[in-house]
Design a protein around this motif. Structure first.
Motif, mmCIF file in Angstrom:
data_model
loop_
_atom_site.group_PDB
_atom_site.id
_atom_site.type_symbol
_atom_site.label_atom_id
_atom_site.label_comp_id
_atom_site.label_asym_id
_atom_site.label_seq_id
_atom_site.Cartn_x
_atom_site.Cartn_y
_atom_site.Cartn_z
ATOM 1 N N GLY A 31 13.625 -1.602 32.489
ATOM 2 C CA GLY A 31 13.339 -1.356 31.074
ATOM 3 C C GLY A 31 12.221 -2.224 30.544
ATOM 4 O O GLY A 31 11.474 -2.856 31.280
ATOM 5 N N ARG A 32 12.132 -2.250 29.248
ATOM 6 C CA ARG A 32 11.053 -2.953 28.551
ATOM 7 C C ARG A 32 11.269 -4.463 28.587
ATOM 8 O O ARG A 32 12.377 -4.952 28.352
ATOM 9 N N LEU A 33 10.196 -5.192 28.853
ATOM 10 C CA LEU A 33 10.256 -6.655 28.851
ATOM 11 C C LEU A 33 9.921 -7.176 27.467
ATOM 12 O O LEU A 33 9.077 -6.614 26.766
ATOM 13 N N ASN A 34 10.547 -8.254 27.080
ATOM 14 C CA ASN A 34 10.269 -8.901 25.804
ATOM 15 C C ASN A 34 9.449 -10.160 26.100
ATOM 16 O O ASN A 34 9.996 -11.240 26.287
ATOM 17 N N LEU A 35 8.111 -9.979 26.177
ATOM 18 C CA LEU A 35 7.236 -11.082 26.571
ATOM 19 C C LEU A 35 6.615 -11.754 25.364
ATOM 20 O O LEU A 35 6.392 -11.129 24.328
ATOM 21 N N GLN A 36 6.290 -13.032 25.535
ATOM 22 C CA GLN A 36 5.591 -13.780 24.489
ATOM 23 C C GLN A 36 4.161 -13.272 24.383
ATOM 24 O O GLN A 36 3.595 -12.726 25.337
ATOM 25 N N ASP A 37 3.554 -13.484 23.221
ATOM 26 C CA ASP A 37 2.191 -13.025 22.981
ATOM 27 C C ASP A 37 1.197 -13.576 23.994
ATOM 28 O O ASP A 37 0.296 -12.870 24.438
ATOM 29 N N ARG A 38 1.353 -14.840 24.377
ATOM 30 C CA ARG A 38 0.400 -15.430 25.328
ATOM 31 C C ARG A 38 0.499 -14.738 26.684
ATOM 32 O O ARG A 38 -0.518 -14.527 27.350
ATOM 33 N N CYS A 39 1.686 -14.353 27.101
ATOM 34 C CA CYS A 39 1.849 -13.641 28.371
ATOM 35 C C CYS A 39 1.260 -12.237 28.280
ATOM 36 O O CYS A 39 0.599 -11.775 29.215
ATOM 37 N N LEU A 40 1.487 -11.576 27.162
ATOM 38 C CA LEU A 40 0.919 -10.241 26.969
ATOM 39 C C LEU A 40 -0.602 -10.288 26.992
ATOM 40 O O LEU A 40 -1.247 -9.433 27.604
ATOM 41 N N SER A 41 -1.185 -11.276 26.348
ATOM 42 C CA SER A 41 -2.642 -11.419 26.333
ATOM 43 C C SER A 41 -3.177 -11.668 27.738
ATOM 44 O O SER A 41 -4.185 -11.075 28.142
ATOM 45 N N SER A 42 -2.508 -12.524 28.483
ATOM 46 C CA SER A 42 -2.926 -12.819 29.849
ATOM 47 C C SER A 42 -2.810 -11.583 30.733
ATOM 48 O O SER A 42 -3.694 -11.305 31.553
ATOM 49 N N LEU A 43 -1.732 -10.837 30.563
ATOM 50 C CA LEU A 43 -1.561 -9.606 31.333
ATOM 51 C C LEU A 43 -2.646 -8.591 30.998
ATOM 52 O O LEU A 43 -3.171 -7.916 31.889
ATOM 53 N N GLN A 44 -3.009 -8.486 29.735
ATOM 54 C CA GLN A 44 -4.043 -7.544 29.328
ATOM 55 C C GLN A 44 -5.392 -7.923 29.945
ATOM 56 O O GLN A 44 -6.115 -7.072 30.448
ATOM 57 N N ARG A 45 -5.725 -9.206 29.922
ATOM 58 C CA ARG A 45 -6.984 -9.663 30.531
ATOM 59 C C ARG A 45 -7.008 -9.374 32.027
ATOM 60 O O ARG A 45 -8.005 -8.882 32.570
ATOM 61 N N LEU A 46 -5.895 -9.670 32.709
ATOM 62 C CA LEU A 46 -5.824 -9.415 34.143
ATOM 63 C C LEU A 46 -5.900 -7.919 34.426
ATOM 64 O O LEU A 46 -6.576 -7.484 35.357
ATOM 65 N N HIS A 47 -5.236 -7.124 33.622
ATOM 66 C CA HIS A 47 -5.277 -5.668 33.777
ATOM 67 C C HIS A 47 -6.711 -5.161 33.652
ATOM 68 O O HIS A 47 -7.168 -4.345 34.451
ATOM 69 N N ASP A 48 -7.421 -5.652 32.664
ATOM 70 C CA ASP A 48 -8.815 -5.244 32.465
ATOM 71 C C ASP A 48 -9.674 -5.611 33.670
ATOM 72 O O ASP A 48 -10.525 -4.835 34.092
ATOM 73 N N GLN A 49 -9.439 -6.788 34.249
ATOM 74 C CA GLN A 49 -10.180 -7.221 35.431
ATOM 75 C C GLN A 49 -9.894 -6.332 36.624
ATOM 76 O O GLN A 49 -10.788 -5.938 37.366
ATOM 77 N N VAL A 50 -8.603 -6.020 36.828
ATOM 78 C CA VAL A 50 -8.201 -5.186 37.962
ATOM 79 C C VAL A 50 -8.782 -3.788 37.816
ATOM 80 O O VAL A 50 -9.305 -3.215 38.777
ATOM 81 N N GLU A 51 -8.726 -3.230 36.616
ATOM 82 C CA GLU A 51 -9.239 -1.882 36.389
ATOM 83 C C GLU A 51 -10.755 -1.821 36.540
ATOM 84 O O GLU A 51 -11.282 -0.817 37.008
#
Length: 54
Positions: A31-51
């Motif tokens: 299901g859905r994870l309840n992540l802190q904003d800093r983790c979400l931001s880091s994941l978004q940056r990494l996602h952008d790099q991978v894509e």
């Protein structure tokens, strides 16, 4: 995303600024994870790099 990027749990955690235990917990949670904003931001940056490499 970790597997798609080819990173180990330890490398993925280091890039996000979290512990490897957190990554294992995320991967084993259903299901859905309840992540802190800093983790979400880091994941978004990494996602952008991978894509951008695809």
């Amino acid at each position: 995303m970790r597997e798609k990027s080819g990173l180990t749990v330890q490398d993925f955690a280091a890039k996000l600024g979290v512990t490897p235990a957190s990554v294992y917990r995320w991967e084993n949670t259903r299901g859905r994870l309840n992540l802190q904003d800093r983790c979400l931001s880091s994941l978004q940056r990494l996602h952008d790099q991978v894509e951008s490499k695809s």
